[in-house]
Design an enzyme around this catalytic site. Structure first.
Site, PDB file in Angstrom:
ATOM      1  CG  HIS A 128     -15.311 -24.911  26.805  1.00  0.00           C
ATOM      2  ND1 HIS A 128     -14.794 -24.032  25.867  1.00  0.00           N
ATOM      3  CD2 HIS A 128     -14.372 -24.989  27.791  1.00  0.00           C
ATOM      4  CE1 HIS A 128     -13.623 -23.580  26.274  1.00  0.00           C
ATOM      5  NE2 HIS A 128     -13.332 -24.153  27.440  1.00  0.00           N
ATOM      6  CG  ASN A 129     -18.185 -30.910  23.791  1.00  0.00           C
ATOM      7  OD1 ASN A 129     -17.331 -31.561  24.404  1.00  0.00           O
ATOM      8  ND2 ASN A 129     -18.102 -30.668  22.489  1.00  0.00           N
ATOM      9  CG  ASN A 153     -16.965 -35.903  23.886  1.00  0.00           C
ATOM     10  OD1 ASN A 153     -17.341 -36.928  24.469  1.00  0.00           O
ATOM     11  ND2 ASN A 153     -17.256 -35.640  22.616  1.00  0.00           N
ATOM     12  CG  HIS A 154     -13.537 -29.754  28.272  1.00  0.00           C
ATOM     13  ND1 HIS A 154     -12.158 -29.859  28.331  1.00  0.00           N
ATOM     14  CD2 HIS A 154     -13.888 -28.794  29.187  1.00  0.00           C
ATOM     15  CE1 HIS A 154     -11.688 -29.002  29.223  1.00  0.00           C
ATOM     16  NE2 HIS A 154     -12.728 -28.343  29.762  1.00  0.00           N
ATOM     17  CG  HIS A 169     -14.652 -27.924  34.674  1.00  0.00           C
ATOM     18  ND1 HIS A 169     -14.778 -29.175  34.119  1.00  0.00           N
ATOM     19  CD2 HIS A 169     -13.904 -27.186  33.788  1.00  0.00           C
ATOM     20  CE1 HIS A 169     -14.133 -29.206  32.966  1.00  0.00           C
ATOM     21  NE2 HIS A 169     -13.582 -28.011  32.748  1.00  0.00           N
ATOM     22  CG  ASP A 170     -15.865 -25.753  31.261  1.00  0.00           C
ATOM     23  OD1 ASP A 170     -15.848 -24.628  31.812  1.00  0.00           O
ATOM     24  OD2 ASP A 170     -14.858 -26.270  30.740  1.00  0.00           O
ATOM     25  CG  ASP A 225     -10.126 -26.735  32.409  1.00  0.00           C
ATOM     26  OD1 ASP A 225     -10.791 -27.379  31.572  1.00  0.00           O
ATOM     27  OD2 ASP A 225     -10.231 -25.500  32.561  1.00  0.00           O
ATOM     28  CD  GLN A 243      -2.544 -24.986  20.497  1.00  0.00           C
ATOM     29  OE1 GLN A 243      -3.290 -24.092  20.894  1.00  0.00           O
ATOM     30  NE2 GLN A 243      -2.491 -26.184  21.044  1.00  0.00           N
TER      31      GLN A 243
END
Length: 946
Positions: A671-672, A674-675, A712-713, A823, A876
């Site tokens: 959650h940085n 790049n995301h 959003h993050d 997302d 997954q």
């Protein structure tokens, strides 16, 4: 009850108004009100009740029978049917006794002194059992029989009694030990509390000997009738009421002198007598007072005996009674004595009355049993009236107290310039109620230590009251601490109890009351409230504060304590607000990009979308250099025409993008920034690929979606909401639910308001409010809990053949689902990137699981349990089947151009399923190998044994 005829009333009134009436003149009337030339001495009873019953009342000269007409009495009887019915039943069933006749004095008609045939048997005889001496100011039986010269001295009554009413405690007080109580909110009248307008009024208190006809021939006692029927209209003092009773009964009994005292408890709880009508000769026999202090002490001793036993005392000759050692002067002046207790409706003793020397035919004679019954019946009525007055006065005082509490609460609820102003206004609310001349609030210094006797006051708030006719003006005076006597405040602070005292000197009288102000939490005394010099409402004389004043001051102390805590809370809040502002300034400085970085981005040539590959659903942020990630963001805003449509300053846009990038933590694996870029690119790709979406959404909605995806993050910590709540972090205390998402939005709002990053400054006020609301809704929608709650509604809506998307509710639902689709878009990326991202997510989740195992000593869930790392393919597949696939299938069904997301999701599921099957086969092979080796070992051991 027989009606009082107007002729009888008129004759009674004319007789009472005739000055200098003689005993002979009284023979022409059916009943004389009063034949007193020298009014008996009446001590002031200002302590007894509020000014309503003050001896200085303007109506003090009125008599109970004044103004009473027969139609008024009949109207009163009609309005009180319960009382009337009970009275007639008692009168109808009465049996008139024939007591011993006594000769009448000359010149006195039989109607006023002969009681034969006028008394009925009382249904309740007075108890003759002695009262418990522990509750009285009597030390022994010997003291009971001796005159109360030491125990009931007048100075002790006046100076040492704490203000109170008939009882030791107010009926409204929660501290009252009496069984008698009533609601302070219930209106009560002093005489007839029964009213059809009062749903819970107590029943009328009737005297215990009302079956005895007290005076008159064929009529009831007109004095009693006047008291019961016109008592409400008569607004005299309690002292005048007692004077009326003594004068009337003294005339009936042909007594030479009389005295009346009421019982009360002082501050220490001792029961004592307070003189209301001082021993004096009745006016028909003397021009002056014939009794000395010795006679007064004798009467006090007689009253003490009656008080101790609770029974009447009838002495034919005091000189022959061995209980009293009389001198010549006493025995010559006081021969026959009749004393009866005054009791209220509950049988509680409230006073004692004494009649001295019955005159018959001009000579002294003894009081008869009929005289005792007559006096007892009148005192029953008096006790009942006094008790009702107590009820009325208590309810009136409670109404005043409630009004004061409401006013103080209103003051406390408003904002004030300073703490001193707040306390001043609160103190000013009770000064008119207590009639205090001064009110002072002492605030101890922080270094004060009560245990070590190191007490000092740092601040003093002083108020003065100035009477202006019917109103008063409160002034706040600037006074130095050295100018005010703090000794009583010191005593209150040390004792931590309310102090009420009064002292008088030759020059002046001073009264004061102090109450401690406690902290609600620590119970420490944090201030002292002091009222000084209670002024009588009808004069400037200073009197002692009563118990109602104590309660009001204690209430003020409670509110002052709340005000102090409120002021401290406001101070702490202001300090924290200032601290937050400083923190925000520091955060804005460090989060804002350097000027060189902003200028570089501003001057850079932004590549087209095709070269940046941001139109492709398979876009990978890992392939872009760091400087191109911010340029790609700028390109999205340019291609969507957001810069042009909303007049966004280009430099502000560059600074805002760089600041958002700095708002993400680099040490968080997934959650940085790049995301965030990947999420924004997915939203951009859907908007650009689907013309239908740009038709459905307004320009404001598209702007809100792009801002929301990038923010959003913001400041994600690499842990979930459940972990934040479990560890009780400040974020959980701030928001309660969706803690991370609320934090992301607030930081987004902070950056949008930061100087130089205000990309929404070109919007109108209404548009600005609308876009912020949509941004918040979109960011909160990225919480998977919210998604799981709303997706059924979205799926049901998508099944319809045609959706118009015209309602705001439907578009809000669509925006929320597209936010989640953006997302989760990593699941639709090409397989190499998808596997890389899955490992980053697992790394972040496993780190949280390690913290949970270490901090809470619990086993993490499978998704965050590092021991389940080999089961990543299984997880997954479950993640795609339960979360991703249904969403992308629905979105692709609505918008065909979004099908690459669904196709990418399917391919990655196949790859994860293949890995899961391989892992399962490998596990089966490992287990088979272990089984084969075990059998082989067993065979070898068997061969060795053979």
């Amino acid at each position: 009850m027989p009606c009082l005829h107007s002729e009888a009333l008129e004759s009674m009134e004319s007789a009472s108004r005739t000055p200098g009436a003689s005993p002979d003149a009284g023979a022409q009337t059916s009943l004389r009100r009063e034949t007193v030339r020298d009014t008996p001495m009446v001590q002031g009873m200002g302590w007894f009740f509020s000014p309503l019953w003050s001896p200085r009342s303007k109506t003090r000269g009125k008599k109970f029978g004044d103004g009473m007409k027969s139609d008024q009495v009949e109207a009163w009887l009609d309005d009180h049917s319960d009382f009337t019915r009970a009275y007639f039943l008692r009168r109808a069933s009465a049996v008139s006794p024939q007591p011993e006749m006594s000769p009448l004095p000359s010149g006195v008609s039989r109607s006023s002194s002969d009681h034969t045939g006028l008394l009925m048997k009382s249904p309740h005889r007075r108890s003759s059992s002695p009262m418990t001496s522990s509750h009285l100011n009597i030390s022994s039986l010997t003291d009971r029989l001796k005159p109360f010269a030491s125990n009931l001295s007048a100075p002790e009554w006046v100076d040492r009694f704490c203000p109170d009413t008939l009882r030791s405690h107010s009926p409204c007080s929660p501290r009252s030990s009496s069984h008698f109580s009533f609601s302070p909110c219930r209106p009560l009248s002093p005489i007839c509390p029964c009213s059809p307008d009062v749903p819970h009024s107590p029943q009328l208190l009737t005297p215990t000997a009302t079956k005895t006809r007290a005076c008159g021939r064929d009529e009831g006692c007109q004095w009693m009738m006047g008291l019961l029927g016109g008592g409400l209209r008569w607004m005299g003092s309690v002292a005048e009421l007692c004077q009326e009773a003594v004068g009337h009964t003294g005339e009936l009994l042909a007594a030479e002198g009389s005295s009346l005292s009421l019982m009360r408890k002082d501050c220490s709880g001792r029961s004592t007598l307070e003189e209301v009508v001082t021993l004096t000769a009745l006016g028909c026999l003397s021009e002056g007072n014939l009794y000395s202090n010795a006679h007064l002490e004798l009467v006090k001793g007689i009253m003490g005996c009656v008080l101790a036993t609770g029974s009447p005392m009838n002495l034919r000759d005091t000189s022959e009674d061995p209980r009293f050692n009389l001198d010549v002067d006493q025995s010559s002046k006081i021969r026959s004595v009749l004393s009866v207790p005054i009791k209220n409706h509950w049988g509680e003793l409230v006073g004692v009355v004494v009649m001295i020397n019955k005159r018959s035919d001009g000579s002294l004679s003894a009081f008869t049993n009929m005289d005792e019954k007559v006096l007892s019946s009148h005192m029953d009525v008096l006790g009942m009236v006094l008790d009702n007055i107590q009820l009325y006065e208590s309810s009136r005082q409670e109404a005043k107290r409630s009004q004061a509490l409401i006013e103080m609460a209103q003051v406390l609820s408003k904002e004030h310039q300073s703490f001193e102003v707040l306390l001043s206004k609160m103190a000013a609310t009770i000064m008119p109620f207590t009639h205090a001349q001064y009110c002072t609030i002492f605030i101890p210094s922080e270094q004060t230590s009560v245990r070590e006797d190191k007490v000092s006051f740092s601040r003093v708030i002083h108020l003065e009251c100035e009477e202006l006719g019917s109103t008063c003006q409160i002034y706040r005076r600037e006074r130095n601490i050295s100018d005010i006597d703090p000794s009583y405040a010191f005593q209150t602070l040390m004792a931590m109890e309310t102090l009420n005292m009064s002292k008088s000197s030759e020059e002046s009288m001073r009264s004061l009351i102090c109450s401690p102000v406690r902290n609600e939490r620590s119970e420490n005394v944090i201030a002292v409230c002091q009222l000084t010099n209670k002024r009588n409402r009808d004069s400037d004389e200073v009197e002692a504060f009563n118990r109602y004043d104590e309660r009001l001051l204690e209430d003020l102390a409670v509110y002052c304590g709340l005000a102090l805590q409120y002021a401290q809370a406001v101070q702490i809040t202001e300090e924290r607000r200032a601290s937050i502002e400083v923190t925000q300034e520091v955060l804005a400085y460090h989060i804002t990009a350097a000027e060189e970085e902003i200028q570089a981005l501003q001057e850079a040539t932004i590549p087209p979308s095709e070269s940046l590959n941001i139109l492709d659903f398979h876009f990978s942020g890992f392939a872009l250099p760091e400087d191109l990630t911010t340029q790609a963001t700028i390109r999205m805003f340019l291609d969507l025409n957001l810069v042009q449509d909303f007049s966004i300053d280009y430099k502000s846009l560059c600074q805002w993008v760089l600041t958002v990038k700095r708002g993400y933590r680099n040490n968080v694996p997934y959650h940085n920034w790049n995301h965030a870029l990947s999420t924004a690119q997915s939203m951009f790709a859907m908007l650009m690929a689907t013309d239908q979406l740009q038709t459905i959404f307004s320009r404001l909605e598209i702007l809100a979606l792009m801002i929301a995806t990038l923010n959003h993050d913001l400041d994600h910590r690499g842990v979930s909401n459940s972990y934040i709540e479990r560890t009780q972090q400040p974020l959980a205390q701030l928001y309660g639910h969706s803690s991370l998402e609320n934090h992301h939005y607030n930081l987004c709002l902070f950056i949008l308001n930061n100087t130089g990053s205000q990309i929404l400054s070109g919007l109108s006020t209404e548009d600005h409010k609308t876009v912020l609301h949509m941004i918040k809704r979109a960011i909160l929608a990225t919480d998977l809990t919210v998604y799981l709650e709303r997706r059924k509604q979205f799926f049901s809506l998508a099944k319809k053949k045609r959706v118009s998307w015209k309602s705001e509710k439907q578009r809000d639902l669509l925006r929320s689902m597209l936010m989640t689709a953006s997302d989760l878009s990593a699941i639709a990326k090409p397989w190499p990137e998808q596997r890389r991202i899955a490992n980053l997510v697992a790394k972040e989740f496993f780190a949280q699981g390690d913290k949970e195992r270490e901090e809470f000593k619990i086993k993490p869930i499978d998704m965050m349990n590092r021991e389940n790392s080999t089961r990543l393919p299984y997880m997954q597949v479950e993640y795609i089947d339960e979360i991703c696939y249904p969403l992308y299938k629905t979105v692709s069904g609505l918008f065909d151009t979004c099908s690459p997301l669904l196709n990418g999701c399917k391919k990655n599921r196949e790859n994860w399923q293949h890995l899961a099957e391989e892992a399962e086969e490998e596990n089966n092979e490992n287990s088979s190998t272990v089984t084969l080796e075990t059998h082989k070992s067993i065979d070898e051991e068997t061969q060795t044994e053979e």
